[in-house]
Design a protein around this motif. Structure first.
Motif, PDB file in Angstrom:
ATOM      1  N   GLY A  48       0.797  -1.239   0.000  1.00 51.48           N
ATOM      2  CA  GLY A  48       0.000   0.000   0.000  1.00 51.48           C
ATOM      3  C   GLY A  48       0.818   1.271   0.000  1.00 51.48           C
ATOM      4  N   GLY A  49       2.094   1.168  -0.392  1.00 48.01           N
ATOM      5  CA  GLY A  49       2.910   2.382  -0.448  1.00 48.01           C
ATOM      6  C   GLY A  49       2.405   3.315  -1.543  1.00 48.01           C
ATOM      7  N   GLN A  50       2.137   4.559  -1.181  1.00 49.36           N
ATOM      8  CA  GLN A  50       1.706   5.555  -2.165  1.00 49.36           C
ATOM      9  C   GLN A  50       2.972   6.266  -2.619  1.00 49.36           C
ATOM     10  OE1 GLN A  50      -1.772   5.640  -2.871  1.00 49.36           O
ATOM     11  NE2 GLN A  50      -1.512   3.779  -1.642  1.00 49.36           N
ATOM     12  N   MET A  51       3.404   5.945  -3.832  1.00 48.72           N
ATOM     13  CA  MET A  51       4.726   6.374  -4.263  1.00 48.72           C
ATOM     14  C   MET A  51       4.717   7.798  -4.799  1.00 48.72           C
ATOM     15  SD  MET A  51       6.085   3.552  -3.430  1.00 48.72           S
ATOM     16  CE  MET A  51       7.788   3.521  -4.002  1.00 48.72           C
ATOM     17  N   MET A  52       5.812   8.477  -4.580  1.00 46.91           N
ATOM     18  CA  MET A  52       5.989   9.783  -5.202  1.00 46.91           C
ATOM     19  C   MET A  52       7.416   9.874  -5.724  1.00 46.91           C
ATOM     20  SD  MET A  52       6.631  12.557  -2.173  1.00 46.91           S
ATOM     21  CE  MET A  52       7.249  13.761  -3.322  1.00 46.91           C
ATOM     22  N   GLU A  53       7.613  10.805  -6.654  1.00 48.44           N
ATOM     23  CA  GLU A  53       8.927  10.978  -7.220  1.00 48.44           C
ATOM     24  C   GLU A  53       9.694  11.974  -6.367  1.00 48.44           C
ATOM     25  OE1 GLU A  53       8.567  11.268 -11.544  1.00 48.44           O
ATOM     26  OE2 GLU A  53      10.433  12.391 -11.451  1.00 48.44           O
ATOM     27  N   ALA A  54      10.879  11.625  -5.957  1.00 47.06           N
ATOM     28  CA  ALA A  54      11.718  12.544  -5.194  1.00 47.06           C
ATOM     29  C   ALA A  54      13.078  12.532  -5.866  1.00 47.06           C
ATOM     30  CB  ALA A  54      11.824  12.086  -3.749  1.00 47.06           C
ATOM     31  N   GLY A  55      13.408  13.623  -6.518  1.00 47.34           N
ATOM     32  CA  GLY A  55      14.552  13.574  -7.410  1.00 47.34           C
ATOM     33  C   GLY A  55      14.155  12.623  -8.509  1.00 47.34           C
ATOM     34  N   LEU A  56      14.988  11.660  -8.816  1.00 42.77           N
ATOM     35  CA  LEU A  56      14.586  10.657  -9.794  1.00 42.77           C
ATOM     36  C   LEU A  56      14.064   9.405  -9.115  1.00 42.77           C
ATOM     37  CD1 LEU A  56      17.594  11.018 -12.261  1.00 42.77           C
ATOM     38  CD2 LEU A  56      15.305  11.951 -12.532  1.00 42.77           C
ATOM     39  N   TRP A  57      14.112   9.405  -7.779  1.00 43.17           N
ATOM     40  CA  TRP A  57      13.734   8.209  -7.029  1.00 43.17           C
ATOM     41  C   TRP A  57      12.234   8.103  -6.845  1.00 43.17           C
ATOM     42  CZ3 TRP A  57      17.103   4.479  -5.732  1.00 43.17           C
ATOM     43  CH2 TRP A  57      18.477   4.789  -5.672  1.00 43.17           C
ATOM     44  N   MET A  58      11.764   6.875  -6.787  1.00 46.39           N
ATOM     45  CA  MET A  58      10.391   6.626  -6.363  1.00 46.39           C
ATOM     46  C   MET A  58      10.435   6.275  -4.876  1.00 46.39           C
ATOM     47  SD  MET A  58       8.743   7.224  -9.039  1.00 46.39           S
ATOM     48  CE  MET A  58       7.109   6.794  -8.437  1.00 46.39           C
ATOM     49  N   ARG A  59       9.677   7.032  -4.101  1.00 45.62           N
ATOM     50  CA  ARG A  59       9.686   6.795  -2.656  1.00 45.62           C
ATOM     51  C   ARG A  59       8.250   6.718  -2.148  1.00 45.62           C
ATOM     52  NH1 ARG A  59      13.962  10.399   0.562  1.00 45.62           N
ATOM     53  NH2 ARG A  59      13.755   8.590   1.935  1.00 45.62           N
ATOM     54  N   PRO A  60       7.996   5.871  -1.119  1.00 40.52           N
ATOM     55  CA  PRO A  60       6.642   5.839  -0.558  1.00 40.52           C
ATOM     56  C   PRO A  60       6.386   7.104   0.266  1.00 40.52           C
ATOM     57  CG  PRO A  60       8.090   4.344   0.623  1.00 40.52           C
ATOM     58  CD  PRO A  60       8.898   4.909  -0.489  1.00 40.52           C
ATOM     59  N   LEU A  61       5.320   7.806  -0.065  1.00 41.82           N
ATOM     60  CA  LEU A  61       4.976   9.005   0.694  1.00 41.82           C
ATOM     61  C   LEU A  61       4.232   8.601   1.969  1.00 41.82           C
ATOM     62  CD1 LEU A  61       4.969  12.110   0.720  1.00 41.82           C
ATOM     63  CD2 LEU A  61       2.812  12.040  -0.514  1.00 41.82           C
ATOM     64  N   TRP A  62       3.364   7.600   1.837  1.00 43.98           N
ATOM     65  CA  TRP A  62       2.637   7.040   2.980  1.00 43.98           C
ATOM     66  C   TRP A  62       2.127   5.674   2.582  1.00 43.98           C
ATOM     67  CZ3 TRP A  62      -2.964   6.723   2.451  1.00 43.98           C
ATOM     68  CH2 TRP A  62      -3.462   7.349   1.295  1.00 43.98           C
ATOM     69  N   TYR A  63       1.662   4.920   3.570  1.00 50.17           N
ATOM     70  CA  TYR A  63       1.138   3.577   3.296  1.00 50.17           C
ATOM     71  C   TYR A  63      -0.345   3.560   3.639  1.00 50.17           C
ATOM     72  CZ  TYR A  63       6.047   2.143   3.205  1.00 50.17           C
ATOM     73  OH  TYR A  63       7.387   2.011   2.907  1.00 50.17           O
ATOM     74  N   ASP A  64      -1.141   3.013   2.753  1.00 48.36           N
ATOM     75  CA  ASP A  64      -2.584   3.082   3.006  1.00 48.36           C
ATOM     76  C   ASP A  64      -3.042   2.075   4.062  1.00 48.36           C
ATOM     77  OD1 ASP A  64      -2.687   0.704   1.673  1.00 48.36           O
ATOM     78  OD2 ASP A  64      -3.832   1.452  -0.043  1.00 48.36           O
ATOM     79  N   SER A  65      -2.096   1.256   4.563  1.00 46.12           N
ATOM     80  CA  SER A  65      -2.469   0.345   5.641  1.00 46.12           C
ATOM     81  C   SER A  65      -2.751   1.107   6.937  1.00 46.12           C
ATOM     82  CB  SER A  65      -1.339  -0.662   5.873  1.00 46.12           C
ATOM     83  OG  SER A  65      -0.105   0.029   5.933  1.00 46.12           O
ATOM     84  N   HIS A  66      -2.297   2.363   6.984  1.00 38.70           N
ATOM     85  CA  HIS A  66      -2.456   3.139   8.208  1.00 38.70           C
ATOM     86  C   HIS A  66      -3.654   4.061   8.198  1.00 38.70           C
ATOM     87  CE1 HIS A  66       1.177   2.073  10.376  1.00 38.70           C
ATOM     88  NE2 HIS A  66       1.726   1.945   9.189  1.00 38.70           N
ATOM     89  N   GLY A  67      -4.260   4.243   7.091  1.00 34.54           N
ATOM     90  CA  GLY A  67      -5.378   5.175   7.048  1.00 34.54           C
ATOM     91  C   GLY A  67      -5.782   5.407   5.628  1.00 34.54           C
ATOM     92  N   ALA A  68      -6.953   5.986   5.478  1.00 33.07           N
ATOM     93  CA  ALA A  68      -7.525   6.124   4.148  1.00 33.07           C
ATOM     94  C   ALA A  68      -6.897   7.269   3.379  1.00 33.07           C
ATOM     95  CB  ALA A  68      -9.030   6.328   4.252  1.00 33.07           C
ATOM     96  N   ASP A  69      -6.321   8.208   4.105  1.00 31.22           N
ATOM     97  CA  ASP A  69      -5.740   9.332   3.371  1.00 31.22           C
ATOM     98  C   ASP A  69      -4.392   9.719   3.977  1.00 31.22           C
ATOM     99  OD1 ASP A  69      -6.211  10.923   5.636  1.00 31.22           O
ATOM    100  OD2 ASP A  69      -8.229  11.396   4.922  1.00 31.22           O
ATOM    101  N   PRO A  88       5.897   0.169   8.650  1.00 32.32           N
ATOM    102  CA  PRO A  88       6.666   1.061   7.793  1.00 32.32           C
ATOM    103  C   PRO A  88       6.177   2.507   7.927  1.00 32.32           C
ATOM    104  CG  PRO A  88       4.990  -0.012   6.500  1.00 32.32           C
ATOM    105  CD  PRO A  88       4.845  -0.550   7.907  1.00 32.32           C
ATOM    106  N   TYR A  89       7.042   3.430   7.714  1.00 36.50           N
ATOM    107  CA  TYR A  89       6.588   4.823   7.613  1.00 36.50           C
ATOM    108  C   TYR A  89       7.171   5.480   6.371  1.00 36.50           C
ATOM    109  CZ  TYR A  89      10.927   6.261  10.130  1.00 36.50           C
ATOM    110  OH  TYR A  89      12.215   6.462  10.523  1.00 36.50           O
ATOM    111  N   GLY A  90       6.396   6.410   5.846  1.00 37.33           N
ATOM    112  CA  GLY A  90       6.751   7.001   4.550  1.00 37.33           C
ATOM    113  C   GLY A  90       7.419   8.349   4.681  1.00 37.33           C
ATOM    114  N   LEU A  91       7.601   8.970   3.539  1.00 34.07           N
ATOM    115  CA  LEU A  91       8.329  10.225   3.445  1.00 34.07           C
ATOM    116  C   LEU A  91       7.641  11.348   4.230  1.00 34.07           C
ATOM    117  CD1 LEU A  91      10.901  10.977   2.003  1.00 34.07           C
ATOM    118  CD2 LEU A  91       9.562  11.646   0.008  1.00 34.07           C
TER     119      LEU A  91
END
Lengths: 1008, 89
Positions: free
Chosen positions: A629-650, A855-858
């Motif tokens: 459930g990692g919600q990925m975002m681009e950071a630089g050229l990297w793909m990083r999880p911003l947050w995981y939907d296992s923890h909440g709907a938004d 896990p925790y995201g960006l």
């Protein structure tokens, strides 16, 4: 099938009939036709409406200089506007339509604009609608732009495929006319690798307008035969050299032959070829100019050479009762071609005398010639029906007697020829005016660049071929690749004999189109057909003081548009010169810039769009993030999880839950994106000591230290942690964003500034996977997961380092652990080889079940650090100093370091510089937002304020929204309120200034 | 559209290189109290029309810092030096 198609002749393939759709109706023709020739064959006259006045317009030319006949091709995603009918190949399943007219080009209601034409002079729109307020222009602009314009581009993504190709050649020849062919062959015979590019779909240039079965057609066939049989020659057709750039680099746009482009199978629609040539030879030819007289834009008025081109190349009779108006020899051949095809032809020559051979040839072909005469105006509804012929004195430029009207359906005109100097101009070569032939030719060319033929001002076919041959040998020699030793003296010896010409010279020199002739007839006389610029507009520009060529262009739009004034520039210059009473070169020549003809954005982009625009970097845990459930975002050229939907709907719920979990239990974040650099060598300690503001000389083996590095101007470059792995070996981490920059910086210092230091650096960012394990239970978890490593505080204290080789299922996998914290909790960074990253991560989760590892995201990572007042790129924005970051005390006073001298400039040491503060919401409902401007309570809310908010989040620990900011005076304001204003959001609210260290100022949580 | 003859990698397209400006400056020693000399080295730049000595790094290649002698008008590259062996003004 049509009335104007000749029964025989031409270069069309009558065995291959083609039907395409034109304005919803079938348009018939043959392979080898252009849309223009098929339209003329059908007898179509009005094919477009003009830009501003919506006057009916027909086909003027037979090539890339066409200003009028612009069409839109295709629909939907592949719709392409403003394509020239004179260039567009007739091809089946092609759908073309007219543009800039409603409801149709025959009956265009917008031609009402013509009634107001006295008002629509140069600058009219701006003068009228800009005042009295700008608001008026904002309102009217939409309607004006709708009424005056070209075709409409698609706004859907282009599904076609485009490609780039790089070519390297010895000699690049541009243009396959007589000079270009001779040059290519001359160069090829020396053994040089030759590329010959031709924008047309058929090679031959001006020779295509000659009878194919004559001597010149035979010469063309022979040249093409030898060139195509030469293995060292590449002949590209449908390939436009659109720009000449540094280092003899030519941009060439090559179109795929009709019907062959196939996106599905990878055949591109167009290919952008970047051709690097040791020598460039330009044989771009010349473009014929219209004459300037009233009604010279009426359909049925064509360039003289175009008439011949339609007869000889396309077997189309553009008219049956024709007048040719000229002042040069070349038009005689055009008139003869038309007369020989069966038309009734009268030629008026402004000159008082013509060579007897010309007159005799005209007489033989049945062409009536009137000397000392010209055309003064035309009449006709929609297309030309008659023209007025007047006696004319070329020397004075005056009409010398009454005129008479002549019924015609075609008028071929020639106002002389303009060498196509565009490509040489791209290199900054100024054109030089030659008054003897009334045109600009290129000045001294760059090194390894050559010109030949009509482009350089040669006057006859024989001259062009001889010049091409000579220049071709010179170019081959200059390229340094010619296998035989050639020099210019050999020129001519092996030159293939030019074809005999039917009637002597075809010199195209014309006297300058200046003098009172610009007022011939009554009604509009057009200079620039595409932009509807008339002689009146140039007069107006002159009266209003827009006299220089650049002002003239911008005020009247002369020479703008998709054709960039290929037919109009010189006539405009000549008129301005005449009005100002100066010579043409004194007015100047506009600077030509690439591209020569329009280039589609798709071709320039090539494959560099979508996923190919830039690389995507994925960490070794990427798939795990996606699966969880990692919600990925681009950071630089990297793909990083911003947050995981296992923890909440938004996002808002998730990151708060993730933060809580780190503060209360244990969390893990993927930090593989950190920059990582190995620093090794006997002088590594000294090097780091110079690079960082704080001391590294005494850092013990097995210890890590956090530090800042500065740019040479004293601003903060980056922060990070460096650990001492061994006596001569260090492991540096940088922020994700600055990894590449820091690497270059270190290399610069080592290679340029301190080459005496025995240190090497290597980027190992991609070699290491990294994860941050943070929270009160992190030690317990890691001890359980990696029993091979002692995680006790004695063994690995804060900022300590440990290594381990694992057993069990992870037998032999090595890990490196650094105990440091970004979140403020007890935390460890675990590093392992990239290929083991996923396994170690999985192992931690397997063991972590008992510890409720999450896990925790960006977003949570960022929020945790805001609570601790740690700075990132939002604060280290390139304009801030160490003091601004509140880290001034970190700078060593006992050792020099990079950036130290200039960081202490007076301006940077001022008390009222904006420095780091914490901010908290005063009113619960008013959370701070990034970028808001900060003001003191007593300030007027105006201007740049006292600083700005750099980072914001909601702190559950504090029970309120908080942020970091840069504020003048910084921590001196702690406890006071400030006003934050965010004009773009229409917000204004109060915040309280606090310490940026919101949580656990003593550091008890992570030191334990 | 320059082509740079990297001493290590041969003739390569300039897109592989990063440009880092004037290479005619010499940085003062770190330990010297020479604020003015640093100011001169960091901020003061000639903007010559013609011959220019400049830093490039072969970022997409050998990562060597190079000093090019390039003509700002014609873009001709007269010489390419390895930065640490560059001739000093």
């Amino acid at each position: 099938m049509s009335t104007s198609r000749l029964a025989s002749g031409g270069r069309i393939d009558r065995e291959r009939p083609i039907t395409m759709s034109f304005d919803g109706r079938p348009l018939l023709g043959f392979a080898g036709d252009t849309v223009a020739s098929a339209l003329l064959a059908r007898g179509e006259r009005v094919v477009a409406r003009s830009f501003k006045y919506h006057r009916p317009r027909g086909i003027l030319a037979a090539g890339v200089e066409e200003p009028n006949a612009l069409l839109t091709l295709g629909r939907g995603a592949t719709q392409e506007p403003n394509l020239q009918a004179t260039v567009l190949e007739l091809q089946p399943e092609l759908e073309a339509r007219t543009q800039n007219a409603w409801p149709s080009v025959r009956l265009d209601l917008m031609s009402l604009n013509s009634l107001f034409s006295p008002l629509l002079s140069a600058g009219f729109y701006y003068k009228t609608f800009m005042g009295p307020t700008r608001r008026a222009w904002m309102f009217y602009e939409h309607f004006i732009r709708r009424a005056a314009g070209l075709g409409v581009a698609s706004i859907e993504p282009d599904p076609s495929r485009y490609d780039w190709q790089h070519d390297f050649v010895d000699v690049l020849v541009v243009g396959s006319g007589p000079a270009g062919l001779a040059a290519a062959l001359a160069a090829a015979r020396t053994g040089a690798e030759v590329m010959l590019v031709e924008q047309d779909f058929e090679p031959g240039g001006s020779l295509l307008a000659q009878p194919g079965d004559g001597a010149q057609g035979a010469w063309l066939a022979a040249m093409l035969g030898e060139l195509s049989g030469s293995p060292n020659v590449r002949l590209l057709t449908r390939a436009t050299a659109f720009g000449l750039y540094d280092g003899n680099t030519m941009g060439v746009l090559q179109r795929t032959a009709p019907g062959l482009a196939d996106a599905e199978h990878g055949v591109p629609r167009q290919r952008l070829r970047v051709v690097r040539a040791a020598a460039v030879l330009l044989a771009c030819g010349a473009i014929e100019r219209p004459l300037v007289f009233a009604g010279n834009d009426r359909p049925g008025v064509m360039l003289s050479s175009a008439v011949a081109s339609y007869v000889n190349r396309f077997a189309v009779l553009a008219g049956r009762r024709a007048v040719f108006a000229t002042s040069n020899d070349a038009s005689y051949g055009d008139a003869i071609a038309l007369a020989s095809a069966g038309a009734e032809v009268l030629l008026v020559d402004a000159r008082a005398e013509a060579r007897p051979e010309l007159l005799a040839a005209a007489q033989r072909a049945g062409v009536e010639v009137r000397l000392a005469s010209t055309v003064s105006q035309t009449r006709g509804w929609q297309s030309i029906s008659s023209c007025q012929l007047v006696p004319f004195d070329l020397a004075s430029g005056c009409i010398t007697g009454p005129g008479n009207w002549q019924a015609v359906d075609l008028l071929g005109m020639s106002g002389g020829w303009t060498p196509t100097v565009h490509l040489s101009s791209h290199r900054g070569v100024k054109p030089i005016y030659r008054s003897d032939i009334a045109c600009f030719v290129p000045g001294a060319m760059d090194r390894n660049q050559f010109g030949a033929g009509a482009m350089m001002g040669t006057q006859t076919l024989g001259e062009a071929i001889a010049d091409g041959w000579r220049q071709g040998l010179l170019a081959a020699a200059a390229s340094g690749k010619a296998s035989s030793n050639v020099n210019a003296d050999q020129a001519g010896g092996d030159c293939p004999a030019p074809p005999e010409q039917e009637f002597g010279s075809t010199a195209f020199a014309a006297l300058p189109p200046a003098g009172p002739r610009f007022r011939r007839g009554s009604g509009k006389a057009f200079l620039d057909f595409q932009n509807d610029v008339t002689t009146d507009d140039v007069d107006l520009a002159h009266r209003e003081g827009y006299e220089s060529v650049e002002h003239l262009k911008r005020y009247t739009t002369l020479g703008m548009g998709t054709d960039q004034g290929k037919t109009s520039n010189l006539s405009g210059l000549a008129q301005m010169a005449e009005r100002r009473g100066v010579e043409i070169p004194d007015v100047g020549s506009t600077t030509f810039r690439p591209p020569f003809t329009p280039v589609t954005i798709g071709a320039l982009a090539g494959r560099n769009f979508g996923a190919h625009l830039q690389p995507v970097r994925r960490t070794s845990m990427h798939d795990w993030h996606l699966a969880h459930g990692g919600q990925m975002m681009e950071a630089g050229l990297w793909m990083r999880p911003l947050w995981y939907d296992s923890h909440g709907a938004d996002l808002a719920n998730a990151y708060r839950a993730e933060m809580d979990h780190v503060r209360e239990q244990v969390g893990i974040a993927d930090v593989s994106t950190l920059g990582k650099i190995d620093v090794q060598g006997p002088d590594a300690a000294e090097f780091l000591n110079r690079v960082y503001v704080n001391g590294y000389a005494k850092l013990a083996v097995g210890k890590a230290r956090y530090g800042f590095m500065l740019r040479e101007d004293g601003m903060v470059l980056d922060d990070g942690t460096t650990s001492r792995i061994g006596e001569f070996e260090y492991f540096m981490t940088t922020t994700t964003a600055q990894a590449a920059r820091v690497m270059s910086h270190l290399e610069f210092l080592l290679q340029v500034v301190w080459p005496d230091l025995r240190v090497t650096v290597a980027s190992v960012s991609d070699q290491w996977a990294a994860m941050s394990v943070a929270g009160p239970r992190s030690r317990e978890l890691l001890q359980a997961a990696f029993p091979e490593v002692d995680f006790s505080s004695e063994a690995i204290p804060h900022m300590g380092l440990a290594h381990g080789t694992l057993g069990g299922e992870l037998d032999g996998v090595r890990i490196r652990v650094i105990r440091l914290t970004f979140s403020g909790e007890l935390a460890y960074e675990v590093y392992t080889g990239t290929h083991h990253g996923r396994a170690i991560w999985g192992h931690l989760f397997a063991v972590g079940k008992a510890f409720d590892l999450q896990p925790y995201g960006l977003e949570a990572l960022g929020s945790l650090r805001i609570e601790k007042g740690h700075v990132v790129g939002s604060e280290m924005d390139g304009r801030t100093t160490l003091e601004d970051m509140g880290q001034g005390r970190m700078a060593s006073k006992i050792k020099p370091f990079w950036g130290d001298a200039l960081r202490r400039r007076e301006e940077l040491m001022r008390e009222d510089r904006a420095t780091l503060v914490g901010l908290e919401a005063v009113n619960e409902a008013e959370a701070p937002n990034n970028g808001a401007i900060l003001f003191f309570v007593e300030d007027e809310i105006k201007g740049h304020g006292r600083g700005h908010i750099t980072s914001t989040t909601y702190s559950k620990s504090m029970g309120k929204a908080i942020g970091l900011g840069l504020l003048q005076g910084g921590l001196a304001h702690v406890g006071k309120e400030v006003v934050a204003a965010s004009p773009v959001h229409g917000r204004q609210y109060r915040l309280r200034v606090v310490s940026p260290l919101f949580l656990d100022a003593e550091g008890e949580r992570y030191r334990g | 559209m320059l082509r740079i003859n990297c001493p290590f990698c041969g003739v390569r397209d300039h897109e592989e290189f990063g440009y880092f400006g004037d290479a005619s400056k010499v940085y003062p020693a770190l330990d010297a109290e020479q604020r003015d000399a640093w100011f001169e080295a960091v901020f003061m730049r000639e903007n010559p029309r013609g011959a220019h000595r400049e830093f490039w790094q072969h970022v997409g290649g050998c990562r060597r810092w190079l000093v090019l002698e390039r003509d700002t008008l014609s873009h001709d590259i007269a010489a390419v030096h390895v930065a640490r062996e560059r001739p000093l003004p």
